[in-house]
Design an enzyme around this catalytic site. Structure first.
Site, PDB file in Angstrom:
ATOM      1  N   GLU A 235       2.303   3.779   8.973  1.00  0.00           N
ATOM      2  CA  GLU A 235       1.897   3.398   7.616  1.00  0.00           C
ATOM      3  C   GLU A 235       3.066   3.526   6.648  1.00  0.00           C
ATOM      4  OE1 GLU A 235      -2.708   4.346   6.775  1.00  0.00           O
ATOM      5  OE2 GLU A 235      -1.513   6.103   7.282  1.00  0.00           O
ATOM      6  N   GLU A 236       3.807   4.610   6.761  1.00  0.00           N
ATOM      7  CA  GLU A 236       4.968   4.799   5.890  1.00  0.00           C
ATOM      8  C   GLU A 236       5.932   3.622   6.030  1.00  0.00           C
ATOM      9  OE1 GLU A 236       8.582   8.033   5.085  1.00  0.00           O
ATOM     10  OE2 GLU A 236       7.080   8.436   6.637  1.00  0.00           O
TER      11      GLU A 236
END
Length: 628
Positions: A235-236
């Site tokens: 996600e990052e």
């Protein structure tokens, strides 16, 4: 007899019903016998009513502040954004993505890892990293964890309020206070490997504190479990990918990118770019795949629409997103020293010869943070929490279920010279080593970075997430998948290494990623010698290219250069190569001013606000009054 009378009555009645919704009776025949002044006042009244009625049906624009709190591996800080929001009848409230702008970054405060570790030190007892701890007993100390979280949130709230007060004018403050301020607090790699329930409990407390701000300043902060939570490495990386492509205007609904096929189906090509983001504890690699790319069955691509990262109205794209723990600048430094100085080839008589440090540089044999003193000596911080091996050594404990129940994880720790059965101090210690000396051999530095960090025999510890994506190491990423998309490399140390070589004219100002050009430049720079001047230590470059002050930020810059060379070589060896490679801190707008820094912060905002219906609903369901 009734029909001729009844029909006209219906017609007259119908006209009278239409008046409130139309022209408010501007027919001059209705004003017979009225003097001019009265007629003027009547028309003024009608116009006033029509103006107010129009206000009820038109869209309204206002400004809204959004706060993203970056709970990173080394610190926690706020990023305050301002955006134009629009509310329309029966359409909810939406945010114009192109209006999102960073107005200021906040101060750096304690990282979440420190908050948790201090709580564990106090209530689990010293050396909890080296013995069994019954986590269930620690539930009785949740109130104390709450107090620790409260202290941090008070600092963050005060800092955010100070930014808003100093950056907004009075009219903007009225709008921002009226709408409330959504807060997105996300932790990244700093607490990603924390086991047990502590991390999730801390986030429950943080959300409660955000939703109950001090009433004194008048700003109404609010959040929810979707906005304030730990985010995965993938996600990052994906949020950083969205940030890059939004700021560089590659992400959008541009009709020029779309065509209608013979069946009337709309197809939009994507011109997206990839990103390599290197932080303190982890590194993320994300890039789009070309249509028709065939991946091994073990590799999982992410479709931006199917995974609800972007709405359906945006061009569809499949991307590779992978995050590697222990490849951030701080975490890799600790692991690299541990492995290098445990190798008999480099450790002789208690002295570790480090090819990635300048000739003449010395430090004690520890992975602690290094401070270069004015006299040229290097002071190593002995604080356990300042040791760059601490997070990895904490993870590599036999009392961590991830290690005790999973043999492969234990093997990965042992492969990196960490024995999970030993106490924490011994897991961080570099055996039989007292001094580290630099030798300035860049080629050997690259080979060691390659074998220890980029293409190790076993996956680096704590990389279960990367392995689940189909990649056990960085070299596998470009072996199994590749792209012709442009690549942007970001991260403070990655940028500093390239800028340093350009400053000394070892690289051209328009350097675009030629790996051999970079290797040659780094080879010359890293053969420099440390010289002590009256005003402090300097790096004296060969061939009379000048000198540069040695400090705590550049003493190990050659390891970063070696990592970059290794990364570029693997990119070049893939089936497809990037069309170009750039190193960027931020993306500039049409006026030449930076729009925002690259990173995941803008991307996490876009991920939520682009789903306009969901955003409009959530922003009210989780608003300030909801949390009273």
């Amino acid at each position: 007899m009734w029909l001729p009378v009844y029909v006209p009555l219906l017609l007259v009645f119908g006209v009278s019903l239409s008046l409130p919704h139309g022209s408010l009776g501007t027919d001059s025949s209705s004003l017979r016998g009225v003097d001019a002044d009265t007629e003027k006042r009547i028309n003024v009244g009608k116009t006033h009513l029509q103006t107010l009625r129009n206000l009820e049906t038109r869209c309204h624009d206002s400004l809204q502040a959004l706060v993203v709190i970056d709970a990173g591996s080394s610190s926690t800080r706020t990023n305050v954004f301002l955006a134009k929001t629009r509310s329309c009848p029966n359409k909810g409230r939406s945010i114009d993505p192109d209006s999102i702008q960073l107005i200021r970054e906040g101060k750096r405060f304690t990282g979440l890892r420190v908050v948790l570790e201090e709580w564990l030190d106090t209530y689990a007892g010293k050396d909890w990293e080296s013995r069994p701890v019954d986590a269930r007993l620690l539930f009785q100390y949740v109130p104390q964890m709450h107090e620790g979280a409260k202290k941090l949130m008070q600092l963050l709230e005060e800092d955010t309020v100070a930014i808003l007060d100093s950056q907004l004018n009075e009219e903007q403050k009225v709008q921002v206070k009226a709408l409330g301020i959504p807060v997105m607090l996300c932790s990244t790699a700093g607490v990603r490997d924390f086991h047990e329930w502590y991390r999730d409990a801390l986030f429950v407390l943080l959300r409660h504190l955000i939703n109950n701000p001090s009433p004194a300043h008048g700003y109404k902060f609010f959040t929810n479990p979707f906005w304030t939570r730990p985010i995965t490495g993938a996600e990052e990386g994906l949020f950083a990918f969205i940030t890059l492509n939004h700021l560089s205007r590659r992400l959008g609904e541009d009709p020029a990118r779309c065509m209608i096929d013979e069946y009337g189906v709309k197809h939009c090509r994507n011109d997206l770019a990839g990103v390599v983001e290197v932080g303190g504890a982890s590194a993320q690699i994300v890039f789009p795949l070309q249509e028709g790319t065939v991946l091994p069955s073990s590799v999982r691509a992410v479709n931006l629409q199917r995974e609800r990262l972007l709405p359906e109205r945006y061009p569809s794209a499949d991307v590779v997103s992978v995050s590697f723990m222990q490849l951030g600048m701080a975490s890799s430094a600790g692991l690299f020293l541990k492995e290098l100085c445990s190798n008999d080839e480099f450790l002789q008589g208690g002295i570790c010869s480090n090819p990635c440090l300048f000739k003449g540089f010395q430090q004690s044999c520890s992975a602690g943070e290094v401070e270069v003193r004015p006299d040229g000596s290097a002071s190593v911080n002995e604080d356990v929490r300042k040791n760059r091996l601490k997070p990895l050594a904490t993870y590599c404990s036999v009392h961590n279920p991830e290690i005790s129940f999973k043999v492969t994880n234990e093997m990965q720790c042992r492969e990196n010279s960490i024995d999970p059965t030993k106490p924490l101090a011994e897991r961080m210690k570099i055996e039989n080593c007292s001094i580290i000396e630099g030798t300035g051999n860049f080629d050997k530095c690259v080979s060691q970075v390659e074998s220890i960090l980029v293409a190790p025999k076993l996956p680096l510890p704590a990389n279960i997430e990367a392995a689940s994506s189909g990649f056990e190491s960085v070299d596998q990423v470009f072996r199994f998948a590749s792209s012709t998309a442009p690549m942007f490399i970001t991260g403070r140390e990655m940028l500093a290494s390239i800028d340093t070589l350009k400053d000394h004219r070892l690289l051209r100002s328009d350097f675009s990623g030629d790996v051999e050009e970079l290797a040659e430049a780094a080879r010359e720079f890293c053969s420099s010698e440390v010289i002590i001047r009256t005003d402090g230590p300097v790096i004296q470059l060969p061939n009379a290219r000048g000198e540069q002050k040695l400090n705590s930020l550049n003493f190990d810059l050659c390891k970063t250069m070696a990592l970059t060379v290794s990364l570029l070589r693997h990119m070049a060896a893939g089936e497809n190569q990037p069309s170009f490679i750039k190193w960027e801190k931020s993306i500039a707008g049409p006026d030449g001013k930076p729009l925002a820094d690259l990173g995941w912060q803008v991307g996490v905002i876009l991920h939520h606000v682009l789903f306009t219906e969901e955003w409009g609903r959530t922003a009210y369901e989780a608003g300030y009054s909801h949390n009273l």
